[in-house]
Design an enzyme around this catalytic site. Structure first.
Site, PDB file in Angstrom:
ATOM      1  N   GLY A 156      22.611   6.274   1.165  1.00  0.00           N
ATOM      2  CA  GLY A 156      21.956   6.701   2.393  1.00  0.00           C
ATOM      3  C   GLY A 156      20.956   5.540   2.898  1.00  0.00           C
ATOM      4  O   GLY A 156      20.740   5.293   4.084  1.00  0.00           O
ATOM      5  N   MET A 157      20.579   4.685   2.095  1.00  0.00           N
ATOM      6  CA  MET A 157      19.448   3.659   2.431  1.00  0.00           C
ATOM      7  C   MET A 157      20.222   2.294   2.488  1.00  0.00           C
ATOM      8  O   MET A 157      19.637   1.253   2.858  1.00  0.00           O
ATOM      9  CB  MET A 157      18.512   3.759   1.566  1.00  0.00           C
ATOM     10  CG  MET A 157      17.594   5.182   1.551  1.00  0.00           C
ATOM     11  SD  MET A 157      16.726   5.632   3.351  1.00  0.00           S
ATOM     12  CE  MET A 157      16.461   7.047   2.810  1.00  0.00           C
ATOM     13  N   ASP A 164       9.975   7.157 -11.709  1.00  0.00           N
ATOM     14  CA  ASP A 164      11.101   7.769 -10.984  1.00  0.00           C
ATOM     15  C   ASP A 164      12.253   7.767 -12.261  1.00  0.00           C
ATOM     16  O   ASP A 164      13.419   7.419 -11.773  1.00  0.00           O
ATOM     17  CB  ASP A 164      11.611   7.094  -9.748  1.00  0.00           C
ATOM     18  CG  ASP A 164      12.527   8.023  -8.931  1.00  0.00           C
ATOM     19  OD1 ASP A 164      12.526   9.414  -9.406  1.00  0.00           O
ATOM     20  OD2 ASP A 164      13.360   7.506  -8.062  1.00  0.00           O
TER      21      ASP A 164
END
Length: 501
Positions: free
Chosen positions: A153-154, A263
């Protein structure tokens, strides 16, 4: 990223062809034309979208139109603004993005763009790209031949080969225009290039060209841990422990250098050709010695794996990574996550309030000691968890010389050697360092300048809100840092060296 600041200038009027459509929640089916910028969400009567619930702050979020893009800003809301399941501070909203504010989920629908420049499509899979790569002429990456592509997506990631050495690498090219994502990408380059460890994905280089960023990394051929997850066919226990043990190695190395990942999740654990596990994506890593620019109360991380303190939006340290790693281990051992929720907000609440089901109830093959280690990693209170990645690895029975060495250095005892060759044995209790017990004539030292924290056989150094700062190995610290032999501490004009007994 600071919240958007409203000004007293008149709003910018927009054509009204863009529509916000509520797809979930009490207002489902409602369509709201976006006719001005800024466009305010909240429960206050002055807002453009009024959401009458205590879950929504009075002025919760603001949508603005800037340089051809719609940008959504959270306004320090209590329960957060969410896009595609991730809490955001600032986000460039695209068509079909799902924006959640309180109980409502909205989709921004913009009219199709016309006469916009088109990027030539990439060549077929497996062929060298010869035109444009995400808008970057390939000659800016002339040292590499670009082959297979994976789209995210990025960013886009290419398998590539160095023309000079023949080495296979991964080239990651940022295509998102979101300022937050760009900062995350640059952080990943900066942190990655400074970490050299056999269980951390190596970032080889990174640069900006013609306004866009790219990064060159070692190529991981074995996929991710997320690819290996199968609830119906669990990994062998020793394999799961070996993977998590390698992550403990990686985190111990990073934590000792003041880097917190924040994360940890299966998608960020990758494997090379010989199945060595490596930790990747340090994009939201926190540098312990740096002043954070994160807004207080902001939540960073992935809801399924985030620590209790991340879910609460409070300050985190290295122990948040150990909690997240405990979530991953729980999933490897049982096939399910320790906490479930129908959406991101429910998941966050579960991390704060719920107690995980004992893993042996789901998989009786798990040894008792291993179950106890998992539950300790998942303790709500960071003080009740493992205090270092070394401790966690030892509890798992992971055989690492690195862990045994670290424990031997810190467990017997530490002392401070002053510049006058005076040795001060560190007490096995918390101890305040100040002008009165260090040097009454050193006016750069505050009355209660710093403190030594003793916890489970380890000593930590923490600044105590001093005027001139506490320095460890030449860098000012802002959070507790684990002390190791040969560390150098400076308070004002006074220096200490940490010595092992």
């Amino acid at each position: 990223m600071p919240p958007h600041k409203n000004t007293q200038t008149p709003p910018v009027l927009l054509p009204g062809n863009t529509v916000l459509r509520c797809v979930t929640g009490p207002e489902q089916g409602q369509q709201l034309p976006v006719t001005k910028s800024p466009f305010i969400f909240g429960r206050g009567n002055e807002c453009d979208v009024i959401i009458a619930t205590s879950l929504v702050s009075r002025q919760h979020a603001v949508l603005t139109y800037e340089q051809g893009h719609y940008v959504l800003y959270d306004q320090n809301s209590t329960n957060g603004t969410w896009v595609n399941g991730q809490r955001i501070l600032q986000h460039v909203v695209k068509n079909l993005d799902r924006v959640q504010i309180g109980p409502n989920v909205y989709v921004l629908q913009q009219p199709p763009q016309t006469n916009s420049p088109r990027t030539p499509p990439p060549g077929p899979m497996g062929q060298k790209q010869t035109a444009l790569v995400a808008g970057i002429p390939t000659q800016t990456l002339e040292d590499y031949e670009l082959f297979d592509k994976w789209e995210g997506g990025m960013a886009m990631v290419y398998k590539a080969r160095s023309r000079k050495t023949g080495q296979w690498v991964a080239v990651k090219i940022l295509r998102s225009q979101d300022p937050y994502v760009k900062d995350k990408f640059i952080k990943e380059i900066e942190v990655g290039q400074n970490l050299r460890h056999p269980n951390i994905v190596q970032v080889l280089s990174g640069a900006q060209t013609q306004g866009q960023w790219y990064m060159v990394m070692e190529f991981m051929t074995g996929g991710t841990l997320a690819d290996k997850l199968n609830p119906k066919q669990l990994l062998p226990l020793d394999t799961a422990v070996h993977i998590i043990g390698q992550m403990c190695d990686a985190l111990l190395y990073a934590h000792q250098r003041g880097v917190y990942h924040r994360d940890i999740k299966p998608a960020n654990i990758l494997f090379n050709a010989d199945d060595t596990a490596k930790l990747g994506d340090f994009g939201i890593a926190r540098l312990a010695q740096a002043v954070t620019m994160t807004v207080q109360g902001a939540i960073l991380g992935t809801p399924k794996y985030m620590s209790t303190e991340q879910a609460q939006g409070v300050k985190v340290d290295h122990r948040a990574d150990l909690y997240s790693l405990g979530v991953v281990l729980y999933q490897l051992l049982t096939g399910v996550l320790p906490f479930e929720g129908k959406d991101a907000l429910a998941l966050i609440g579960a991390h704060i309030t719920q107690t995980p089901r004992p893993p042996r109830q789901l998989n009786p093959q798990i040894p008792v000691a291993l179950e106890q280690a998992v539950l300790k990693a998942l303790a709500k209170n960071p003080d009740q968890r493992f205090q270092t990645a070394a401790e966690m690895a030892q509890a798992l029975g992971y055989p690492s010389k690195r862990h045994r060495t670290s424990s031997r250095l810190t467990s017997p005892g530490l002392s401070l050697l002053t510049s006058t060759q005076l040795t001060i044995l560190l007490p096995r209790q918390n101890w305040i360092l100040g002008r009165d017990n260090i040097d009454t004539e050193d006016t750069e030292i505050s009355r209660q300048h710093a403190k030594i924290i003793y916890r489970e056989g380890r000593w930590w150094l923490e600044d105590n809100g001093s005027t001139n700062g506490t320095y460890l190995n030449g860098r000012r610290i802002f959070e507790p840092i684990l002390l190791q032999p040969n560390d150098e501490i400076r308070l004002g004009g006074t220096f200490f060296k940490v010595m092992a007994e």
